[in-house]
Scaffold this active site. Structure first.
Site, mmCIF file in Angstrom:
data_model
loop_
_atom_site.group_PDB
_atom_site.id
_atom_site.type_symbol
_atom_site.label_atom_id
_atom_site.label_comp_id
_atom_site.label_asym_id
_atom_site.label_seq_id
_atom_site.Cartn_x
_atom_site.Cartn_y
_atom_site.Cartn_z
ATOM 1 N N CYS A 1 34.420 26.901 26.533
ATOM 2 C CA CYS A 1 35.400 26.640 25.469
ATOM 3 C C CYS A 1 36.830 26.636 25.992
ATOM 4 O O CYS A 1 37.762 26.302 25.260
ATOM 5 C CB CYS A 1 35.258 27.671 24.356
ATOM 6 S SG CYS A 1 33.579 27.842 23.767
ATOM 7 N N HIS B 1 37.592 23.880 15.766
ATOM 8 C CA HIS B 1 37.238 24.257 17.134
ATOM 9 C C HIS B 1 36.260 23.244 17.734
ATOM 10 O O HIS B 1 35.127 23.582 18.060
ATOM 11 C CB HIS B 1 36.640 25.669 17.110
ATOM 12 C CG HIS B 1 36.240 26.209 18.446
ATOM 13 N ND1 HIS B 1 36.835 25.843 19.632
ATOM 14 C CD2 HIS B 1 35.278 27.120 18.783
ATOM 15 C CE1 HIS B 1 36.253 26.492 20.638
ATOM 16 N NE2 HIS B 1 35.303 27.268 20.146
#
Ligand SMILES: [Zn+2]
Lengths: 389, 133
Positions: free
Chosen positions: A86, A336
């Site tokens: 991420c 996200h």
């Protein structure tokens, strides 16, 4: 390596469930928006860094460098995919910075993209878990939420804080996202909404998790030589940048709450930028889960350990507060899309430093800092931006 | 998910997985699981192979209610960090216990159990789980 590096363009897609758009559609849309924002010709871009985590698992597609360069109509450009779970967006910006600061390139682009809605939820869950050790951790059937649930419980046990106080971070993010045109969720939620949402992995509840979504964000970086030929007055400098790693499996760390990679990346980037914590006007934290929004506030010294929640309860993380944080909605509400996230964070800071954040504007914002986590903070990228006028 | 359907991948890890084969760092004394060529704490490259203790205690746990592909239908199940008597920490499922009965500090022992089945070829992946003593 003393050349200064500037951000002269930023662009993005709205984050959401883009059923009609592919990974490449999203990436190209964001890249073109950034090129337009920078008022350059796309052929000025000498290198392209595509940040993405899961295209191999979710689309069966790798080789994003050449793919996106082709679809953007700039074949020939140096291009590659940057991966760091991420944190790949923040890492890609770090790599792009190095490329420009080295003097090899005058102008480069970063585009961060993730297309998460092409597959069923359990496949997304399995793909996200690949941030951890497949043979010895993912093998157990834990999800990525489950690993962060362990961090959350370590914290609640150590400091005896109520979960409601941590969960309030999600309420803050939703409030901030209402006015962000790129945000996935432009609507407020109440603390009761969060605390009554289903448990995903004890103790983490659904509305404490960043959502699954599709999106892409892009930046154009350049050096002083490029600026001489393409002058402009709203300059933003990348004044500090760092990447650090921790033991990849959180359960092996001596102190799972120490976030040592964040500590290290902050120290390096802030020394490079020559700033102290109190000089930061706007902060982006990687709140994939509410607890990850709170921990950095304590680590950076804005609150004593175990008391970060007070900053949220008192509104100190809002514009006008002690440390305006995730002022465009953060991971929780802006969204996200994993490979895009680190780039969206920096784009949100660019928006603030340009004075274009509308009702969320932090008055006279000059310095912003973004923290991007990969895995359970196993890779951390920190990028610091400074308005130059 | 190509990685989930590999036979050699399961076979190659069998000794470390089935016998809890870890290592003790000959410089800093840390005990790690699984065995590996370099100590993650001090970087030293001499680790003595060590069959780890099969007893330990739960130092943290979560209950997985939305599992990844490969575990769908098994939920809810408990994933815990178990600290073995020799100090190594292992992430593993708990078994033979109701999720609501799990507490931090629970004394557990290792047992050999099935984890998942590879969908395309039927290969069963086994490993160590822990159950209350
Ligand atoms: Zn050692």
């Amino acid at each position: 390596m003393n050349g200064k590096v500037y951000i002269i363009g930023a662009g993005a897609t709205k984050i959401g469930e883009h059923w009609d758009k592919s990974l490449r559609d999203l990436a190209v849309e964001a890249l073109f928006a950034a090129v337009k924002d920078a008022s350059i010709d796309k052929r000025d871009v000498e290198a392209l860094y595509v940040s993405n985590m899961m295209s191999g698992e979710l689309q069966g597609q790798e080789h994003l460098g050449a793919l996106i360069a082709t679809w953007a109509g700039i074949p020939g450009v140096a291009a590659c995919k940057v991966e760091g779970a991420c944190a790949c967006g923040g890492v890609a910006i770090h790599q792009a910075y190095l490329a420009v600061a080295s003097g090899l390139y005058d102008c480069v682009a970063v585009v961060g993209v993730e297309k998460m809605t092409d597959v069923i939820p359990s496949d997304v869950t399995a793909a996200l878990a690949t941030a951890e050790d497949q043979d010895y951790v993912v093998f157990t059937g834990t999800s990525f939420v489950g690993l962060n649930a362990l961090i959350y419980r370590f914290y609640l046990e150590k400091y005896r804080v109520k979960q409601e106080d941590i969960a309030r971070f999600a309420v803050h993010c939703h409030k901030m996202a209402v006015s962000n045109p790129y945000a996935q969720f432009r609507r407020p939620v109440s603390l009761e909404d969060v605390m009554s949402s289903p448990v995903i992995a004890d103790p983490i509840r659904l509305l404490e998790c960043a959502p699954v979504g599709d999106g892409a964000a892009a930046l154009i970086l350049c050096n002083e030589r490029f600026l001489k030929e393409n002058p402009r007055d709203d300059l933003i400098e990348i004044s500090g940048t760092a990447v650090a790693t921790d033991i990849v499996s959180m359960h092996e760390r001596r102190d799972p709450l120490a976030a040592s990679a964040l500590r290290r990346a902050l120290d390096i980037a802030m020394e490079k930028a020559g700033i102290e914590t109190k000089e930061i006007d706007v902060l982006e934290v990687h709140d994939a889960f509410t607890i990850l929004g709170i921990l950095p506030l304590e680590l950076m010294g804005y609150a004593p350990p175990g008391e970060g929640w007070r900053l949220v309860a008192e509104g100190q993380v809002e514009p006008g507060g002690k440390i305006p944080t995730n002022t465009m909605g953060g991971l929780k509400a802006r969204g996200h899309p994993v490979g895009g996230t680190g780039v969206y964070q920096v784009l949100d800071i660019v928006t603030q430093l340009r004075g274009k954040a509308g009702s969320n504007q932090v008055e006279d914002a000059e310095i912003g800092l973004a923290q991007n986590f990969g895995g359970v903070a196993s890779t951390v990228a920190v990028n610091i931006l400074k308005r130059v006028r | 998910m190509v990685w989930a359907e590999s036979v050699p991948r399961v076979w190659r890890e069998r000794v470390k997985k089935y016998r809890l084969l870890g290592g003790k760092c000959l410089k800093c004394g840390s005990v790690v699981y699984p065995y590996r060529p370099a100590c993650p704490y001090c970087g030293h490259e001499e680790l003595q192979p060590l069959e780890l203790s099969r007893r330990g205690r739960v130092i943290n746990f979560t209950i997985i209610r939305h599992p990844p592909t490969g575990f769908v239908g098994k939920e809810p199940y408990v994933v815990a960090i178990v600290e073995l008597e020799d100090g190594a920490r292992v992430l593993a499922q708990l078994t033979d216990v109701k999720p609501e009965d799990v507490k931090i500090g629970l004394e557990v022992e290792a047992v050999f159990r099935k984890y998942r089945e590879q969908a395309s070829n039927g290969v069963i992946e086994y490993g160590i789980k822990f159950r209350p003593v």
